[in-house]
Design an enzyme around this catalytic site. Structure first.
Site, PDB file in Angstrom:
ATOM      1  N   GLU B  56     -61.134  13.762 -32.787  1.00  0.00           N
ATOM      2  CA  GLU B  56     -60.670  15.098 -32.399  1.00  0.00           C
ATOM      3  C   GLU B  56     -59.374  15.059 -31.597  1.00  0.00           C
ATOM      4  OE1 GLU B  56     -63.809  14.281 -32.518  1.00  0.00           O
ATOM      5  OE2 GLU B  56     -64.783  15.842 -33.713  1.00  0.00           O
ATOM      6  N   HIS B 125     -75.151  21.387 -29.366  1.00  0.00           N
ATOM      7  CA  HIS B 125     -74.521  21.929 -30.582  1.00  0.00           C
ATOM      8  C   HIS B 125     -74.604  23.444 -30.677  1.00  0.00           C
ATOM      9  CE1 HIS B 125     -74.995  17.741 -32.010  1.00  0.00           C
ATOM     10  NE2 HIS B 125     -74.118  18.008 -32.944  1.00  0.00           N
TER      11      HIS B 125
HETATM   12  C1  LIG Z   1     -67.167  14.634 -31.538  1.00  0.00           C
HETATM   13  C2  LIG Z   1     -67.958  14.974 -32.742  1.00  0.00           C
HETATM   14  N1  LIG Z   1     -67.311  15.272 -33.892  1.00  0.00           N
HETATM   15  C3  LIG Z   1     -68.015  15.565 -35.001  1.00  0.00           C
HETATM   16  C4  LIG Z   1     -69.379  15.573 -35.004  1.00  0.00           C
HETATM   17  C5  LIG Z   1     -70.166  15.919 -36.269  1.00  0.00           C
HETATM   18  N2  LIG Z   1     -70.855  14.762 -36.820  1.00  0.00           N
HETATM   19  C6  LIG Z   1     -72.159  14.534 -36.579  1.00  0.00           C
HETATM   20  S1  LIG Z   1     -72.725  13.132 -37.316  1.00  0.00           S
HETATM   21  C7  LIG Z   1     -71.197  12.807 -37.986  1.00  0.00           C
HETATM   22  C8  LIG Z   1     -70.996  11.599 -38.835  1.00  0.00           C
HETATM   23  C9  LIG Z   1     -71.155  10.314 -38.110  1.00  0.00           C
HETATM   24  O1  LIG Z   1     -71.001   9.252 -38.990  1.00  0.00           O
HETATM   25  P1  LIG Z   1     -71.326   7.768 -38.564  1.00  0.00           P
HETATM   26  O2  LIG Z   1     -70.800   7.488 -37.222  1.00  0.00           O
HETATM   27  O3  LIG Z   1     -70.881   6.898 -39.659  1.00  0.00           O
HETATM   28  O4  LIG Z   1     -72.907   7.719 -38.406  1.00  0.00           O
HETATM   29  P2  LIG Z   1     -74.013   7.941 -39.530  1.00  0.00           P
HETATM   30  O5  LIG Z   1     -74.331   9.387 -39.534  1.00  0.00           O
HETATM   31  O6  LIG Z   1     -73.466   7.453 -40.813  1.00  0.00           O
HETATM   32  O7  LIG Z   1     -75.179   7.143 -39.049  1.00  0.00           O
HETATM   33  C10 LIG Z   1     -70.290  13.798 -37.641  1.00  0.00           C
HETATM   34  C11 LIG Z   1     -68.905  13.850 -38.080  1.00  0.00           C
HETATM   35  C12 LIG Z   1     -70.013  15.289 -33.783  1.00  0.00           C
HETATM   36  N3  LIG Z   1     -71.355  15.307 -33.668  1.00  0.00           N
HETATM   37  N4  LIG Z   1     -69.289  14.985 -32.686  1.00  0.00           N
END
Ligand SMILES: Cc1ncc(C[n+]2csc(CCOP(=O)(O)OP(=O)(O)O)c2C)c(N)n1
Ligand SMILES: Cc1ncc(C[n+]2csc(CCOP(=O)(O)OP(=O)(O)O)c2C)c(N)n1
Ligand SMILES: [Mg+2]
Ligand SMILES: [Mg+2]
Lengths: 349, 321, 349, 321
Positions: B56, B125
């Site tokens: 971000e 959230h």
């Molecule tokens: C600062 C922030 N930006 C965006 C999100 C939305 N978000 C939740 S899970 C996720 C994906 C995370 O991917 P990864 O770190 O690869 O973990 P995985 O879900 O694959 O285990 C996103 C973008 C968030 N929770 N916090």
């Protein structure tokens, strides 16, 4: 069914521990299957956003099998797998995900925010990367108080692009904190394939190369094999416990379910969509190949071929895990909702 | 000719129309435009529609730098709380750079994010954090409550030469309503009377407008006439329209999804205490969330948020009923 | 005195360009000397916090000597050096630092926030790391609009520990943006020596190793020699202009003044303290050694030994620079303050 | 036995005393404890006093994690705007984790930062951003205005089992005053009447207390008696003391260094519009910063900030003078 982790007496992992590991992998899988089925069998019972650990079992169990009794596990919102291994009640976990009074957090947290400090699981954050700093802080406590603990910090490939990751690892390296960073590379962050957003991946390099930015060890390991994960993490834990500081371990595996349940606005009930590989990218073969390398199937095969696991023992474990989770679902469904006025509790200590 | 469409669709329409109109408008964010099959990618290409990592600070900071140098970025940030990890770009970079340069540059960008997802998303959230964005000179903040406002304010945001925070409400995303076709731009700082009335002035934003209109309908059946005002933008905030309404009704109820001291409600109450005091026949009444984080379980979550019943009760109380 | 950068016709740097470079280095030094003297000669005239570029001259000029006419420079709050090289009026710069109506930003910005978009200097941020993202955004504009520009992004060793650094470089690498990241390692962030806060430095590694986290080129260069900086930056600029993406260049030099003027509360007037090496750490020898390697002395010596600069020419340049800056100070002192009501201008475009 | 000491010294004293009292208290931040000669390092060692990189997200997030697991970190963050790059830790992590866990954990930490440095620090270093920290259930916020309050609130902050934002004002750092020796703890949520009076209630925080007291002194010479109230903590906010004073005076002036919609002034005005309406004899009056970023040049900076003159004028205006 062995719940408490048996001690390792010899250098190699003993039979008991191997069976224990296999059992924990099955328990995680069955837990997530039951969570997922809830969306179909009891629509609306699970609210908000739920993320599953199916596919990650070998990585989670292989890592946590190396721990000492007091070591802490601190992952992200995709947090169902770890407490199962740590000895948290699956009944209370399920009840929490169902929003019930008997839930682990009395219904205040839900799927993304399981917490069980009594079982070395202090709690999680739903905001990407932030918990990497929290885990680093827990390692600071361990260092300042000389507790001898090592912190197991888990996070995703996507999270490794958040500033918090970088800042935390730098500080842990400078302060030589007792922590192991386990980057769970399941190759997707929601809809995004890792090479679309990670410069190492885009260049064809492993993500463990990020360790160079902190002059700490960085290795990549096959996260579908709990024994390889065990070996890599064990080495890192030893280093951490010896006061030599953190390591970064990239554990590569594949998430089997979609990122989380589909996001809808009530009263439309949420469901689990297809995996993004198929839904977004049409990569059916990729998905099928990953499923063919299901860590549970692979590990069962290995244990059988090594003579560690017999067919009847496997069946017995499966049955008991299934029964345990059936009980958890029934417990959760029967648990009452918290009464509304309780909402004002726990704001301040 | 207005078409009937969903709030989500109305926003998307405005973005597509503005991108068509002005090739300096670009659109990026996490988890969008993944493949060549994506409709926006097909229409505008991979240079103007981009997928970003979970970064971000860089996403928002890059928008600031791009805006300083001639683009008009629209950044999809999903949930407004995600921006908290990069709040400096929103509060201390984008709105300050022009001023510090003595007016030499401008920073035309739109940060788009949803908020208030009261559907079991729990403590991190579901919040309303718009109060953090008020009183930041240089920053404009839009909070559309209807599909038409969603479109008109998005067009206005993209055309504005200043940084704009565009906050859409998750609970209204699937709501339908008439939306004017073609060029439709709603000016900043102009409140909308969503329902005229004469007994009590009620001010609300976002999803609370829906709840307030429902409450007004219920109250109408009991013979109580409520004027429902939606400021639509909280920076600038159209205090005049509210004070003028209070001049007529003498009574003011403020509904807000945020906890009391994080609410627009309190700010408006303060403004009216200064500028509308002599018109008031009764104390103002605020209906806000309770002072808790948002809990996961449904009965807990419902308990802490404003409801139609609480609004009805507040309106009656300012009428001494 | 050559102000506009002469074109380079041959492959090597020509005499004219070398003299131009030397002159710009002198102009930066003299500018900063006059700023610093202002604290003594006119206490209270400069408010807030002021950061000087003395010591950085070779690095700044060596880097910017590689640029094309439309390329942008985007540094941090320690921003006096760059616009001098880009052709900004030093009168207006001084007037800005003195808070006057004729200042570059009409008194709205001050020392930390010089901006001169007409001279390819869009503006700066006083918050660590944030402008790295802005510069990356400027590179996005260049790429989307196909302007052919390269962005020169400057920041400190300290700033390279801010999440914004890491997030920005990753995105620039994935998107192959036309930008060169120049990490000015002056070995201190305020009072903090780099090895106390940087994991690479603590391990004895160069900071350019951070480039590994993005699979981009990373080099470390002697920032006291403008020609070495020129070579390294030129290579990176070519790469950027060819669409191959960003590079990270660590330019090592020493800051000669304290971080900034001492922080006091009015009416106590601010002054420049001793350098932190001496004041905090008592490392007098370190400081003396660094001063002995003054980039201006070294470059003058080199140019003289190469026969590029004669003694009279050197004297003439020095005199004209001194006169130019004397005029700037007088101009700034004579300039009126903005009238108070103007404060409400420029809030919105 | 009170000693006379500076505000800055009072804070340092409290930190030293609390670190002596409780070995779980640690102190870290940028540019502190560089060498073994540092007094705090000498007293408490390099494990409990640490220097950090410019990594606010990690600095603050590490404090959260350390607090979750048994330490009581005090983090020096210098200027409050620096925290904006890591605001999620302050607003969406520290205050939420206990609640989300159903009360299983606590997060006792202190984030210490200065603010409001109206001395030519320009657009990004002189702001008041405390409004962003209000209405965040789980978070407490202290804003001491005197050396005694600086000590007593620091002690209270460190002993509190919740995350506390401790904001000290840069312009008051060198101000001297009596400070009680030894254990001195000021409870959260208790306003202090800095000067009793009967004609007008005036509420201010931080540096504005100094300015308001000067204005009250001037007004006293004209026979106008002003009661100056300093809430001292804005979360929790002691509205009762303010409403009780308004009950007595019937008039309310609110002084705040922040722009109007980022002010505590507006929040208090809103509270009084609801809870003190019947006591008010005149509209409330807010004296806040103008709606601009803070400009560098002195005459510009002075123009946008509240001044003694503006306060005097406001008090007279609520008295109809
Ligand atoms: C600062 C922030 N930006 C965006 C999100 C939305 N978000 C939740 S899970 C996720 C994906 C995370 O991917 P990864 O770190 O690869 O973990 P995985 O879900 O694959 O285990 C996103 C973008 C968030 N929770 N916090
Ligand atoms: C986010 C943030 N944290 C802290 C500061 C305070 N600060 C200003 S300059 C500085 C040191 C920067 O050091 P470095 O990046 O090495 O640059 P240098 O001053 O040496 O050129 C610090 C910590 C800030 N401006 N922003
Ligand atoms: Mg992932
Ligand atoms: Mg430095």
């Amino acid at each position: 069914m062995p719940k408490k982790m048996p001690k390792n007496n010899k250098k190699a992992l003993g039979k008991e521990r191997l069976i224990w590991m296999y059992t924990q992998m099955l328990r995680i899988r069955e837990f997530e299957e039951r969570v997922k089925r809830t969306f179909v069998e009891h629509p609306g019972v699970i609210r908000g956003h739920t993320h599953l650990a199916d596919g990650a079992e070998a990585s989670i169990v292989g890592a946590l099998a190396t721990r000492n009794e007091n070591d802490l596990a601190m992952p992200s919102y995709r947090c169902h797998g770890y407490p199962i291994v740590l000895g948290t009640s699956v009944k209370k976990m399920m009840a929490e995900i169902y929003g019930r009074k008997d839930g682990l957090c009395q219904g205040f947290g839900g799927s993304m925010h399981l917490a069980d400090p009594a079982h070395h699981f202090p709690g999680t954050s739903g905001i990407i990367g932030q918990a990497i700093a929290h885990a680093t802080g827990a390692a600071l406590t361990a260092q300042v108080k000389k507790t001898g603990q090592v912190i197991y910090c888990f996070f995703g490939d996507g999270a490794s692009k958040q500033g918090a990751f970088y800042e935390s690892l730098n500080m842990a390296a400078v302060w030589k904190l007792p922590i192991v960073y386990i980057l769970e590379n399941n190759q997707y962050q929601v809809y995004t394939r890792v090479e679309l957003e990670d410069a190492n991946a885009a260049a064809g390099d492993p993500l463990s190369r990020k360790a160079q930015a902190f002059s700490i060890p960085g290795v990549t390991v096959d996260g579908t094999d709990p024994l390889r994960v065990y070996d890599a993490v064990e080495k890192a834990v030893k280093r951490a416990r010896a006061g030599l500081g953190p390591s970064l371990i990239e554990s590569k595996f594949y998430r089997f379910s979609a990122h989380g349940n589909a996001i809808t606005v009530p009263p439309v009930p949420t469901q689990f969509p297809e995996h993004e590989a198929i839904e977004t990218y049409g990569r059916k073969a990729e998905y099928a190949a990953a499923r063919a390398r299901d860590p549970i199937l692979l590990f069962r095969k290995k244990l059988k071929s090594k003579g560690v696991l017999s067919e009847p023992a496997a069946k017995q474990i499966e049955d008991s895990v299934r029964a345990e989770l059936e009980q958890a679902v029934q417990f959760a469904l029967a648990s009452p909702f918290p009464s509304p006025e309780e909402a004002t509790k726990y704001v301040y200590a | 000719m207005p078409s009937e469409m969903m709030y989500a669709q109305a926003m998307a329409t405005a973005i597509t129309e503005e991108m068509t109109r002005d090739s300096n408008v670009i659109f990026y964010g996490q988890n969008l435009g993944m493949t060549d099959r994506d409709p926006l990618v097909r229409k505008f290409g991979k240079s103007r529609v981009r997928i970003t990592p979970i970064s971000e600070t860089a996403e928002m900071g890059i928008a600031v730098g791009a805006a300083m140098t001639g683009l008009r970025p629209v950044v999809e940030l999903w949930m407004s709380e995600f921006m908290l990890v990069a709040m400096g770009q929103l509060l201390n970079e984008a709105p300050r750079l022009r001023y510090m340069s003595g007016g030499q540059i401008k920073v035309p960008l739109v940060f788009k994010a949803g908020y208030g997802f009261a559907a079991g998303w729990a403590g991190q959230h579901s919040n309303c954090i718009y109060h953090t964005m008020m009183g930041i000179p240089g920053l404009k903040v839009a909070l559309p409550s209807t599909p038409a406002d969603a479109k008109g304010l998005m067009a206005a945001s993209i055309r504005d030469d200043n940084p704009v925070m565009y906050l859409h409400h998750y609970m209204t995303m699937l709501g339908k309503g008439p939306v004017p076709d073609g060029d439709y731009v709603i000016p900043f700082g102009v409140a909308d009377v969503k329902r005229p009335g004469s007994d009590v002035t009620l001010v609300a934003t976002g999803w609370m407008v829906t709840k307030s209109l429902a409450a007004a309908e219920t109250l109408a059946k009991e013979g109580i006439s409520v004027e429902v005002i939606d400021p639509r933008t909280i920076a600038p905030l159209d205090v005049d329209t509210i004070v003028n309404s209070v001049k007529k009704t003498g009574r003011l109820v403020l509904v807000d999804q945020a906890p009391r001291h994080a609410s627009v409600a309190a700010i408006i109450a303060g403004e009216v205490a200064e500028r509308g005091f002599h018109h008031l026949k009764a104390p103002v009444k605020m209906v806000t969330a309770l002072d808790t984080s948002i809990p996961y379980s449904e009965p807990l979550e419902k308990y802490v948020l404003p409801s139609e019943e609480k609004i009805v009760w507040a309106v009656k109380s300012v009428l001494g009923k």
